[in-house]
Design an enzyme around this catalytic site. Structure first.
Site, PDB file in Angstrom:
ATOM      1  N   ARG A 157      -9.347   2.712  -0.966  1.00  0.00           N
ATOM      2  CA  ARG A 157      -8.500   1.502  -0.945  1.00  0.00           C
ATOM      3  C   ARG A 157      -8.465   0.838  -2.326  1.00  0.00           C
ATOM      4  NH1 ARG A 157      -8.004   3.976   2.856  1.00  0.00           N
ATOM      5  NH2 ARG A 157      -8.179   3.384   5.042  1.00  0.00           N
ATOM      6  N   SER A 168      -6.999  -3.601   9.263  1.00  0.00           N
ATOM      7  CA  SER A 168      -8.420  -3.879   9.022  1.00  0.00           C
ATOM      8  C   SER A 168      -8.561  -5.000   8.002  1.00  0.00           C
ATOM      9  CB  SER A 168      -9.117  -2.628   8.486  1.00  0.00           C
ATOM     10  OG  SER A 168      -9.147  -1.646   9.493  1.00  0.00           O
ATOM     11  N   GLU A 206     -10.174  -6.354   2.650  1.00  0.00           N
ATOM     12  CA  GLU A 206      -9.150  -5.353   2.314  1.00  0.00           C
ATOM     13  C   GLU A 206      -7.788  -6.038   2.224  1.00  0.00           C
ATOM     14  OE1 GLU A 206      -9.355  -1.688   4.590  1.00  0.00           O
ATOM     15  OE2 GLU A 206      -7.182  -1.481   4.520  1.00  0.00           O
TER      16      GLU A 206
HETATM   17  C1  LIG Z   1      -1.582  -2.320  12.974  1.00  0.00           C
HETATM   18  C2  LIG Z   1      -1.945  -1.978  11.556  1.00  0.00           C
HETATM   19  C3  LIG Z   1      -2.608  -0.793  11.284  1.00  0.00           C
HETATM   20  C4  LIG Z   1      -2.966  -0.467   9.970  1.00  0.00           C
HETATM   21  N1  LIG Z   1      -3.595   0.711   9.727  1.00  0.00           N
HETATM   22  C5  LIG Z   1      -3.910   1.058   8.462  1.00  0.00           C
HETATM   23  C6  LIG Z   1      -4.533   2.310   8.179  1.00  0.00           C
HETATM   24  O1  LIG Z   1      -4.763   3.136   9.058  1.00  0.00           O
HETATM   25  N2  LIG Z   1      -4.854   2.592   6.892  1.00  0.00           N
HETATM   26  C7  LIG Z   1      -4.596   1.719   5.873  1.00  0.00           C
HETATM   27  O2  LIG Z   1      -4.906   2.035   4.719  1.00  0.00           O
HETATM   28  N3  LIG Z   1      -3.990   0.528   6.106  1.00  0.00           N
HETATM   29  C8  LIG Z   1      -3.642   0.183   7.367  1.00  0.00           C
HETATM   30  N4  LIG Z   1      -3.032  -1.022   7.611  1.00  0.00           N
HETATM   31  C9  LIG Z   1      -2.768  -1.947   6.495  1.00  0.00           C
HETATM   32  C10 LIG Z   1      -1.369  -1.754   5.856  1.00  0.00           C
HETATM   33  O3  LIG Z   1      -0.540  -1.015   6.708  1.00  0.00           O
HETATM   34  C11 LIG Z   1      -1.483  -1.030   4.522  1.00  0.00           C
HETATM   35  O4  LIG Z   1      -2.326  -1.738   3.651  1.00  0.00           O
HETATM   36  C12 LIG Z   1      -0.102  -0.875   3.874  1.00  0.00           C
HETATM   37  O5  LIG Z   1      -0.162   0.095   2.874  1.00  0.00           O
HETATM   38  C13 LIG Z   1       0.437  -2.181   3.328  1.00  0.00           C
HETATM   39  O6  LIG Z   1       1.737  -1.960   2.829  1.00  0.00           O
HETATM   40  P1  LIG Z   1       2.763  -3.178   2.711  1.00  0.00           P
HETATM   41  O7  LIG Z   1       4.014  -2.683   2.122  1.00  0.00           O
HETATM   42  O8  LIG Z   1       2.890  -3.857   4.023  1.00  0.00           O
HETATM   43  O9  LIG Z   1       1.989  -4.116   1.685  1.00  0.00           O
HETATM   44  P2  LIG Z   1       2.015  -5.717   1.633  1.00  0.00           P
HETATM   45  O10 LIG Z   1       1.203  -6.253   2.760  1.00  0.00           O
HETATM   46  O11 LIG Z   1       3.400  -6.213   1.506  1.00  0.00           O
HETATM   47  O12 LIG Z   1       1.247  -5.968   0.263  1.00  0.00           O
HETATM   48  C14 LIG Z   1      -0.102  -5.591   0.139  1.00  0.00           C
HETATM   49  C15 LIG Z   1      -0.472  -5.591  -1.350  1.00  0.00           C
HETATM   50  O13 LIG Z   1       0.272  -4.563  -2.002  1.00  0.00           O
HETATM   51  C16 LIG Z   1       0.986  -5.115  -3.093  1.00  0.00           C
HETATM   52  N5  LIG Z   1       2.257  -4.401  -3.221  1.00  0.00           N
HETATM   53  C17 LIG Z   1       3.159  -4.126  -2.249  1.00  0.00           C
HETATM   54  N6  LIG Z   1       4.210  -3.471  -2.767  1.00  0.00           N
HETATM   55  C18 LIG Z   1       3.968  -3.332  -4.090  1.00  0.00           C
HETATM   56  C19 LIG Z   1       4.691  -2.772  -5.175  1.00  0.00           C
HETATM   57  N7  LIG Z   1       5.889  -2.209  -5.017  1.00  0.00           N
HETATM   58  N8  LIG Z   1       4.140  -2.828  -6.416  1.00  0.00           N
HETATM   59  C20 LIG Z   1       2.933  -3.402  -6.613  1.00  0.00           C
HETATM   60  N9  LIG Z   1       2.199  -3.959  -5.627  1.00  0.00           N
HETATM   61  C21 LIG Z   1       2.717  -3.927  -4.382  1.00  0.00           C
HETATM   62  C22 LIG Z   1       1.191  -6.581  -2.746  1.00  0.00           C
HETATM   63  O14 LIG Z   1       1.376  -7.365  -3.918  1.00  0.00           O
HETATM   64  C23 LIG Z   1      -0.119  -6.891  -2.054  1.00  0.00           C
HETATM   65  O15 LIG Z   1      -1.109  -7.167  -3.017  1.00  0.00           O
HETATM   66  C24 LIG Z   1      -2.644  -1.355   8.916  1.00  0.00           C
HETATM   67  C25 LIG Z   1      -1.938  -2.543   9.189  1.00  0.00           C
HETATM   68  C26 LIG Z   1      -1.582  -2.847  10.494  1.00  0.00           C
HETATM   69  C27 LIG Z   1      -0.809  -4.104  10.751  1.00  0.00           C
END
Ligand SMILES: Cc1cc2nc3c(=O)[nH]c(=O)nc-3n(C[C@H](O)[C@H](O)[C@H](O)COP(=O)(O)OP(=O)(O)OC[C@H]3O[C@@H](n4cnc5c(N)ncnc54)[C@H](O)[C@@H]3O)c2cc1C
Length: 301
Positions: free
Chosen positions: A168, A220, A291
């Site tokens: 991560r 998480s 996280e």
């Molecule tokens: C039900 C559920 C299950 C999940 N299961 C998992 C799992 O199995 N494994 C796992 O790793 N995660 C899991 N997650 C967490 C989440 O899905 C991941 O962290 C995912 O990659 C977040 O992506 P996002 O686009 O929603 O990021 P956001 O929530 O929009 O942003 C998260 C971070 O990423 C940065 N970011 C986003 N886009 C960019 C970009 N283009 N450039 C630079 N920085 C950027 C943001 O600034 C922020 O700091 C889960 C979440 C939920 C709700």
């Protein structure tokens, strides 16, 4: 560039909590992204990049700067230079699930186990999201970015080897003010669409059995301190399953998830997080590391 004012961020977090962004803009074009970053710099405002909001929420008091939501969503697949291989390039705003499904549908394998990770490719690359022993970095070959230099924001393409990926973790996470991810390219092998689809569906069923998909969450909350001591097990052992503050509850299904049981505020969630941190430290001498990303403190610019 259409900059909106006073936009609620609760609807942009999958936890459905949080305050307003003072300024908010949706971006689907690289030049507009550059203009937005310059717009914030000209006004001396902090900025924050938002993807799918599946790992983020904003405090109830709101964010005083510019939230930039990345909405470029194209996914392209091309044959690789070696027969039987392919390359998938996804825009940062493409949903991870849809990018994986497109690869499976077009008979490529390598990304299937990431299909259930909510959010965008940009968020997945930044946090090196992973599931079932597979991480985003595993098939990643390069990342297209805007990179901050003394002369301003420049387009660049960075090979995976330069990006310090870990559990991560990545350069993007450590230096959020220095980069915006614009696209990512993955190297894939030829696969069988039926097998790929089966794996995706089996993983989704396994997730639904173990994780609280029935309520809003941001996944998480804490990183696992070690493989032997996952955060969920520590939180459960500290007696948190089902503990509630306001509308925020430690999931009874998986103790590393905080769910919104209705009407939760960011303040409720943060209070629960504080209790968990304190009591896990007292009980086990372990400091949990978040996280999830909480604005404003995890501000980029
Ligand atoms: C039900 C559920 C299950 C999940 N299961 C998992 C799992 O199995 N494994 C796992 O790793 N995660 C899991 N997650 C967490 C989440 O899905 C991941 O962290 C995912 O990659 C977040 O992506 P996002 O686009 O929603 O990021 P956001 O929530 O929009 O942003 C998260 C971070 O990423 C940065 N970011 C986003 N886009 C960019 C970009 N283009 N450039 C630079 N920085 C950027 C943001 O600034 C922020 O700091 C889960 C979440 C939920 C709700």
């Amino acid at each position: 560039m259409d900059v909106q004012e006073h936009v609620s961020l609760a609807r942009y977090s999958t936890l459905h909590v949080g305050g307003e962004a003072r300024y908010f803009v949706r971006i689907a074009d690289l030049e507009v992204l550059r203009a937005a970053l310059n717009w914030a710099a000209d006004r001396d405002l902090p900025w924050f990049i938002l993807g799918g909001g599946a790992n983020f929420f904003c405090r109830d008091e709101g964010f005083p700067g510019l939230v930039i939501r990345i909405e470029s969503r194209s996914v392209t697949l091309t044959p690789g230079s070696v027969p039987g291989t392919g390359e998938l390039t996804a825009d940062a705003g493409a949903l991870t699930r849809l990018a994986v499904i497109e690869a499976v549908r077009r008979s490529f394998r390598g990304l299937e186990r990431l299909a259930g990770i909510p959010g965008t490719i940009g968020g997945a690359v930044r946090g090196n999201a992973g599931a079932f022993g597979v991480e985003t970095k595993d098939r990643l070959s390069k990342v297209g970015v805007l990179r901050l230099t003394p002369e301003g924001w420049h387009e660049d393409v960075l090979p995976r080897e330069q990006l310090s990926f870990g559990y991560r973790d990545s350069t993007f996470k450590r230096e959020p003010a220095g980069y915006v991810i614009w696209n990512a390219t993955f190297s894939l092998d030829a696969g069988n669409p039926e097998e790929g689809e089966r794996l995706v569906n089996d993983d989704l069923a396994a997730r639904k059995a173990k994780q609280p998909y029935e309520f809003p969450s941001v996944g998480s909350v804490f990183k696992n301190p070690s493989v032997e001591r996952p955060a969920g097990a520590l939180i459960e052992a500290a007696g948190f399953k089902g503990r509630r503050i306001g509308g925020a509850e430690v999931s009874v299904k998986h103790a590393n998830f905080i769910v919104n049981r209705g009407g939760a505020t960011a303040t409720d969630v943060l209070a629960l997080i504080k209790q968990i941190e304190r009591e896990v430290l007292e009980a086990f001498g372990i400091s949990l590391e978040k996280e999830i990303v909480v604005l404003p403190h995890d501000t980029a610019g």
